[in-house]
Design an enzyme around this catalytic site. Structure first.
Site, PDB file in Angstrom:
ATOM      1  N   ALA A 130       0.832  -1.207   0.000  1.00 40.36           N
ATOM      2  CA  ALA A 130       0.000   0.000   0.000  1.00 40.36           C
ATOM      3  C   ALA A 130       0.867   1.257   0.000  1.00 40.36           C
ATOM      4  O   ALA A 130       0.526   2.251  -0.661  1.00 40.36           O
ATOM      5  CB  ALA A 130      -0.917  -0.012   1.219  1.00 40.36           C
ATOM      6  N   TYR A 131       1.973   1.217   0.721  1.00 40.65           N
ATOM      7  CA  TYR A 131       2.891   2.365   0.753  1.00 40.65           C
ATOM      8  C   TYR A 131       3.480   2.626  -0.632  1.00 40.65           C
ATOM      9  O   TYR A 131       3.494   3.773  -1.112  1.00 40.65           O
ATOM     10  CB  TYR A 131       4.015   2.090   1.755  1.00 40.65           C
ATOM     11  CG  TYR A 131       5.161   3.063   1.691  1.00 40.65           C
ATOM     12  CD1 TYR A 131       5.051   4.324   2.247  1.00 40.65           C
ATOM     13  CD2 TYR A 131       6.357   2.702   1.066  1.00 40.65           C
ATOM     14  CE1 TYR A 131       6.102   5.227   2.189  1.00 40.65           C
ATOM     15  CE2 TYR A 131       7.408   3.589   1.003  1.00 40.65           C
ATOM     16  CZ  TYR A 131       7.279   4.859   1.566  1.00 40.65           C
ATOM     17  OH  TYR A 131       8.329   5.745   1.489  1.00 40.65           O
ATOM     18  N   VAL A 132       3.957   1.584  -1.283  1.00 41.61           N
ATOM     19  CA  VAL A 132       4.547   1.740  -2.616  1.00 41.61           C
ATOM     20  C   VAL A 132       3.512   2.283  -3.599  1.00 41.61           C
ATOM     21  O   VAL A 132       3.790   3.201  -4.384  1.00 41.61           O
ATOM     22  CB  VAL A 132       5.132   0.403  -3.108  1.00 41.61           C
ATOM     23  CG1 VAL A 132       5.569   0.506  -4.574  1.00 41.61           C
ATOM     24  CG2 VAL A 132       6.308  -0.009  -2.229  1.00 41.61           C
ATOM     25  N   LYS A 135       2.849   6.006  -2.895  1.00 44.45           N
ATOM     26  CA  LYS A 135       3.941   6.855  -3.377  1.00 44.45           C
ATOM     27  C   LYS A 135       3.913   6.955  -4.899  1.00 44.45           C
ATOM     28  O   LYS A 135       4.125   8.032  -5.470  1.00 44.45           O
ATOM     29  CB  LYS A 135       5.284   6.292  -2.904  1.00 44.45           C
ATOM     30  CG  LYS A 135       5.619   6.596  -1.456  1.00 44.45           C
ATOM     31  CD  LYS A 135       5.802   8.082  -1.246  1.00 44.45           C
ATOM     32  CE  LYS A 135       6.329   8.422   0.133  1.00 44.45           C
ATOM     33  NZ  LYS A 135       6.349   9.890   0.359  1.00 44.45           N
TER      34      LYS A 135
END
Length: 220
Positions: A130-132, A135
């Protein structure tokens, strides 16, 4: 220059604030927690309390009015779930771009992460994936704003708290490696001085080249 930094109490942001204040700039640190104001002042910046997950674009525009540049160094941080990766790492970055545009602030430095265009590996832990994706979405959004925003996207490798070396490898594509947060902050400060890096996506790791030389080389 007056530079507004989203995520003003973060580990990169506090280092950047010290660098900017030391060279005579006026850094402003946007913070969610008022208890962090003293740390931001100690770093030489003006603390401004505003929760980017709750703020309207009008409220944020008021805070960036009169700035020469904005830096997005915010992040949901360790321990946060996938939902906050979207609301902070993606949505807050978009909100800052909207506010900067309304305030007439063109220069925008985005602190992203190395290789996010490749997406998360298939076996990634869900929160990391989810972070990738957050971003990558934030970067894509900024790249679509070239007519209104003088952006530079900086993608550091694995961050460490070790002492900076003052030397880096900075290019559109580099092999994955570590980079001290202190050197990331110094690169951001140098990017603010180098208009030739506008419209560039740059990956950053430790390396052999002095920071000023590395920034000038990618802008040449």
């Amino acid at each position: 220059m007056r530079i507004v930094i989203a995520g003003g109490h973060g580990k990169i942001a506090l280092r950047l604030e010290r660098l900017l204040a030391a060279r005579g700039d006026t850094p402003v640190g946007l913070i969610r927690n008022p208890d962090h104001a003293a740390d931001v002042r100690e770093a030489g910046a003006e603390p401004v309390v505003l929760d980017l997950e709750e703020a309207t674009v009008t409220q944020l525009t008021e805070k960036v009015m009169g700035a020469d540049a904005v830096v997005f160094a915010a992040g949901a941080g360790p321990g946060s779930g996938a939902a906050r990766k979207a609301t902070v790492d993606r949505d807050a970055a978009r909100l800052l771009a909207d506010a900067a545009s309304l305030a007439g602030v063109r220069r925008y430095i985005m602190v992203s992460a190395i290789a996010v265009d490749e997406g998360p590996p298939p076996d990634s832990e869900p929160v990391w994936a989810a972070y990738v994706e957050a971003k990558r979405a934030a970067d894509d959004e900024l790249r679509r704003r070239s007519l209104e925003t003088d952006w530079t996207i900086l993608r550091p490798g694995r961050l460490t708290d070790g002492a900076g070396t003052g030397k880096v490898r900075l290019a559109p594509k580099v092999e994955r490696a570590e980079i001290p947060r202190e050197d990331v902050a110094a690169v951001i400060a140098a990017l603010l001085d180098e208009p030739a890096t506008i419209g560039r996506v740059l990956e950053l790791v430790g390396g052999p080249t002095p920071i000023r030389d590395a920034v000038e080389a990618v802008g040449a």
